[in-house]
Motif scaffolding. Structure first.
Motif, PDB file in Angstrom:
ATOM      1  N   VAL A  43       0.888  -1.199  -0.034  1.00  0.00           N
ATOM      2  CA  VAL A  43      -0.057  -0.126  -0.035  1.00  0.00           C
ATOM      3  C   VAL A  43       0.970   1.066  -0.035  1.00  0.00           C
ATOM      4  O   VAL A  43       0.708   2.329  -0.916  1.00  0.00           O
ATOM      5  CB  VAL A  43      -1.024   0.184   1.169  1.00  0.00           C
ATOM      6  CG1 VAL A  43      -1.576   1.357   1.301  1.00  0.00           C
ATOM      7  CG2 VAL A  43      -2.153  -1.316   0.978  1.00  0.00           C
ATOM      8  N   ASN A  44       2.009   1.098   0.725  1.00  0.00           N
ATOM      9  CA  ASN A  44       2.780   2.425   0.908  1.00  0.00           C
ATOM     10  C   ASN A  44       3.573   2.637  -0.544  1.00  0.00           C
ATOM     11  O   ASN A  44       3.564   3.762  -0.928  1.00  0.00           O
ATOM     12  CB  ASN A  44       3.811   2.425   2.067  1.00  0.00           C
ATOM     13  CG  ASN A  44       4.632   3.395   2.333  1.00  0.00           C
ATOM     14  OD1 ASN A  44       4.280   4.706   2.126  1.00  0.00           O
ATOM     15  ND2 ASN A  44       6.096   3.044   2.345  1.00  0.00           N
ATOM     16  N   ASP A  45       4.122   1.420  -0.918  1.00  0.00           N
ATOM     17  CA  ASP A  45       4.789   1.683  -2.224  1.00  0.00           C
ATOM     18  C   ASP A  45       3.789   2.092  -3.548  1.00  0.00           C
ATOM     19  O   ASP A  45       4.249   3.135  -4.243  1.00  0.00           O
ATOM     20  CB  ASP A  45       5.162   0.340  -2.989  1.00  0.00           C
ATOM     21  CG  ASP A  45       6.512  -0.240  -1.936  1.00  0.00           C
ATOM     22  OD1 ASP A  45       6.858   0.448  -1.215  1.00  0.00           O
ATOM     23  OD2 ASP A  45       6.716  -1.493  -1.780  1.00  0.00           O
ATOM     24  N   ALA A  72      -2.636   7.269  -9.442  1.00  0.00           N
ATOM     25  CA  ALA A  72      -3.700   7.641  -8.333  1.00  0.00           C
ATOM     26  C   ALA A  72      -4.657   6.631  -8.110  1.00  0.00           C
ATOM     27  O   ALA A  72      -4.895   6.523  -6.985  1.00  0.00           O
ATOM     28  CB  ALA A  72      -4.001   9.038  -8.709  1.00  0.00           C
ATOM     29  N   GLN A  73      -5.351   6.319  -9.067  1.00  0.00           N
ATOM     30  CA  GLN A  73      -6.560   5.430  -8.766  1.00  0.00           C
ATOM     31  C   GLN A  73      -5.836   4.249  -8.216  1.00  0.00           C
ATOM     32  O   GLN A  73      -6.710   3.622  -7.459  1.00  0.00           O
ATOM     33  CB  GLN A  73      -7.052   5.051 -10.149  1.00  0.00           C
ATOM     34  CG  GLN A  73      -7.901   6.355 -10.557  1.00  0.00           C
ATOM     35  CD  GLN A  73      -9.088   6.718  -9.479  1.00  0.00           C
ATOM     36  OE1 GLN A  73      -9.818   5.729  -9.214  1.00  0.00           O
ATOM     37  NE2 GLN A  73      -9.009   7.898  -9.207  1.00  0.00           N
ATOM     38  N   LYS A  74      -4.824   3.624  -8.781  1.00  0.00           N
ATOM     39  CA  LYS A  74      -4.302   2.149  -8.140  1.00  0.00           C
ATOM     40  C   LYS A  74      -3.998   2.412  -6.758  1.00  0.00           C
ATOM     41  O   LYS A  74      -4.407   1.650  -5.833  1.00  0.00           O
ATOM     42  CB  LYS A  74      -3.236   1.948  -8.823  1.00  0.00           C
ATOM     43  CG  LYS A  74      -3.298   1.360 -10.095  1.00  0.00           C
ATOM     44  CD  LYS A  74      -2.053   0.816 -10.781  1.00  0.00           C
ATOM     45  CE  LYS A  74      -2.244   0.215 -12.110  1.00  0.00           C
ATOM     46  NZ  LYS A  74      -0.997  -0.229 -12.949  1.00  0.00           N
ATOM     47  N   ALA A  75      -3.348   3.696  -6.514  1.00  0.00           N
ATOM     48  CA  ALA A  75      -3.156   3.928  -5.093  1.00  0.00           C
ATOM     49  C   ALA A  75      -4.499   3.949  -4.160  1.00  0.00           C
ATOM     50  O   ALA A  75      -4.381   3.570  -3.003  1.00  0.00           O
ATOM     51  CB  ALA A  75      -2.490   5.440  -4.852  1.00  0.00           C
ATOM     52  N   ASN A  80      -8.157   1.898   0.053  1.00  0.00           N
ATOM     53  CA  ASN A  80      -9.403   1.603   0.170  1.00  0.00           C
ATOM     54  C   ASN A  80      -9.576   0.013   0.565  1.00  0.00           C
ATOM     55  O   ASN A  80     -10.175  -0.142   1.502  1.00  0.00           O
ATOM     56  CB  ASN A  80     -10.512   2.071  -0.730  1.00  0.00           C
ATOM     57  CG  ASN A  80     -10.577   3.501  -0.695  1.00  0.00           C
ATOM     58  OD1 ASN A  80     -10.505   4.168   0.278  1.00  0.00           O
ATOM     59  ND2 ASN A  80     -11.061   4.015  -2.067  1.00  0.00           N
ATOM     60  N   THR A  81      -8.927  -0.853  -0.163  1.00  0.00           N
ATOM     61  CA  THR A  81      -8.948  -2.156   0.042  1.00  0.00           C
ATOM     62  C   THR A  81      -8.454  -2.335   1.598  1.00  0.00           C
ATOM     63  O   THR A  81      -8.920  -3.320   2.289  1.00  0.00           O
ATOM     64  CB  THR A  81      -8.061  -3.157  -1.028  1.00  0.00           C
ATOM     65  OG1 THR A  81      -8.898  -2.697  -2.314  1.00  0.00           O
ATOM     66  CG2 THR A  81      -8.232  -4.484  -0.828  1.00  0.00           C
ATOM     67  N   ALA A  82      -7.157  -1.881   1.916  1.00  0.00           N
ATOM     68  CA  ALA A  82      -6.624  -2.221   2.983  1.00  0.00           C
ATOM     69  C   ALA A  82      -7.582  -1.641   4.178  1.00  0.00           C
ATOM     70  O   ALA A  82      -7.468  -2.287   5.355  1.00  0.00           O
ATOM     71  CB  ALA A  82      -5.199  -1.457   3.076  1.00  0.00           C
ATOM     72  N   LEU A  83      -8.192  -0.456   4.076  1.00  0.00           N
ATOM     73  CA  LEU A  83      -9.051  -0.043   4.894  1.00  0.00           C
ATOM     74  C   LEU A  83     -10.365  -0.931   5.168  1.00  0.00           C
ATOM     75  O   LEU A  83     -10.718  -1.213   6.259  1.00  0.00           O
ATOM     76  CB  LEU A  83      -9.672   1.341   4.686  1.00  0.00           C
ATOM     77  CG  LEU A  83      -8.486   2.625   5.025  1.00  0.00           C
ATOM     78  CD1 LEU A  83      -9.160   3.877   4.366  1.00  0.00           C
ATOM     79  CD2 LEU A  83      -8.031   2.628   6.147  1.00  0.00           C
ATOM     80  N   GLN A  84     -10.794  -1.701   4.121  1.00  0.00           N
ATOM     81  CA  GLN A  84     -11.943  -2.506   4.265  1.00  0.00           C
ATOM     82  C   GLN A  84     -11.624  -3.745   5.207  1.00  0.00           C
ATOM     83  O   GLN A  84     -12.287  -4.369   5.877  1.00  0.00           O
ATOM     84  CB  GLN A  84     -12.686  -2.735   2.902  1.00  0.00           C
ATOM     85  CG  GLN A  84     -13.269  -1.514   2.305  1.00  0.00           C
ATOM     86  CD  GLN A  84     -14.395  -0.805   3.497  1.00  0.00           C
ATOM     87  OE1 GLN A  84     -15.066  -1.950   3.684  1.00  0.00           O
ATOM     88  NE2 GLN A  84     -14.550   0.270   3.412  1.00  0.00           N
ATOM     89  N   VAL A  85     -10.335  -4.062   4.576  1.00  0.00           N
ATOM     90  CA  VAL A  85      -9.872  -5.526   5.253  1.00  0.00           C
ATOM     91  C   VAL A  85      -9.685  -5.187   6.776  1.00  0.00           C
ATOM     92  O   VAL A  85     -10.028  -6.010   7.675  1.00  0.00           O
ATOM     93  CB  VAL A  85      -8.469  -5.987   4.752  1.00  0.00           C
ATOM     94  CG1 VAL A  85      -7.802  -7.276   5.334  1.00  0.00           C
ATOM     95  CG2 VAL A  85      -9.019  -6.201   3.269  1.00  0.00           C
ATOM     96  N   ARG A  86      -9.007  -4.027   6.927  1.00  0.00           N
ATOM     97  CA  ARG A  86      -9.023  -3.763   8.451  1.00  0.00           C
ATOM     98  C   ARG A  86     -10.414  -3.518   9.283  1.00  0.00           C
ATOM     99  O   ARG A  86     -10.491  -4.037  10.481  1.00  0.00           O
ATOM    100  CB  ARG A  86      -8.376  -2.274   8.527  1.00  0.00           C
ATOM    101  CG  ARG A  86      -8.165  -1.792  10.264  1.00  0.00           C
ATOM    102  CD  ARG A  86      -8.044  -0.682  10.443  1.00  0.00           C
ATOM    103  NE  ARG A  86      -9.435   0.142   9.740  1.00  0.00           N
ATOM    104  CZ  ARG A  86      -9.517   1.109  10.173  1.00  0.00           C
ATOM    105  NH1 ARG A  86      -8.865   2.130  10.760  1.00  0.00           N
ATOM    106  NH2 ARG A  86     -10.821   1.775   9.537  1.00  0.00           N
ATOM    107  N   ASN A  87     -11.311  -2.888   8.488  1.00  0.00           N
ATOM    108  CA  ASN A  87     -12.628  -2.926   9.036  1.00  0.00           C
ATOM    109  C   ASN A  87     -13.127  -4.214   9.451  1.00  0.00           C
ATOM    110  O   ASN A  87     -13.752  -4.655  10.545  1.00  0.00           O
ATOM    111  CB  ASN A  87     -13.481  -2.128   8.303  1.00  0.00           C
ATOM    112  CG  ASN A  87     -13.241  -0.756   8.140  1.00  0.00           C
ATOM    113  OD1 ASN A  87     -12.288  -0.184   9.007  1.00  0.00           O
ATOM    114  ND2 ASN A  87     -13.781   0.083   7.400  1.00  0.00           N
TER     115      ASN A  87
END
Length: 101
Positions: A43-45, A72-75, A80-87
């Motif tokens: 995600v950071n990369d 920008a869209q890939k980032a 957003n995927t990382a946030l949803q997984v975290r949720n």
């Protein structure tokens, strides 16, 4: 214009569980911490790559606008995927904590 014959002898796709079982042998399992670290690093990369492309565009380097927008869209999608997984992980943890013993 010829219509080709449909063949039924094509190989059947393996199921998801068979594919996962084949790709992750028991001796090559990574720890949860390693998987989490690699995911956060990815995600950071993607965020850093997007920032670099944006800076190149602003500075007038030879960068196409559509490449910058794609980065920008890939980032955005990876974040957003990382946030949803975290949720979902937090939700699962809360559900486990609500269970009576």
């Amino acid at each position: 214009m010829a219509i080709s014959q449909v063949s039924i002898t094509q190989p059947v796709q393996p199921t998801l569980t068979q594919t996962v079982a084949q790709t992750i042998p028991s001796q090559n399992k990574e720890s949860f911490g390693t998987v989490l670290k690699n995911a956060i690093s990815a995600v950071n990369d993607s965020q850093v790559a997007s920032d670099n492309m944006t800076n190149k565009l602003v500075n007038g380097d030879n960068v196409e606008l559509h490449d910058v927008m794609i980065a920008a869209q890939k980032a955005n999608i990876t974040l957003n995927t990382a946030l949803q997984v975290r949720n979902k992980v937090v939700e699962a943890y809360q559900e486990i904590m609500r269970m009576t013993v």
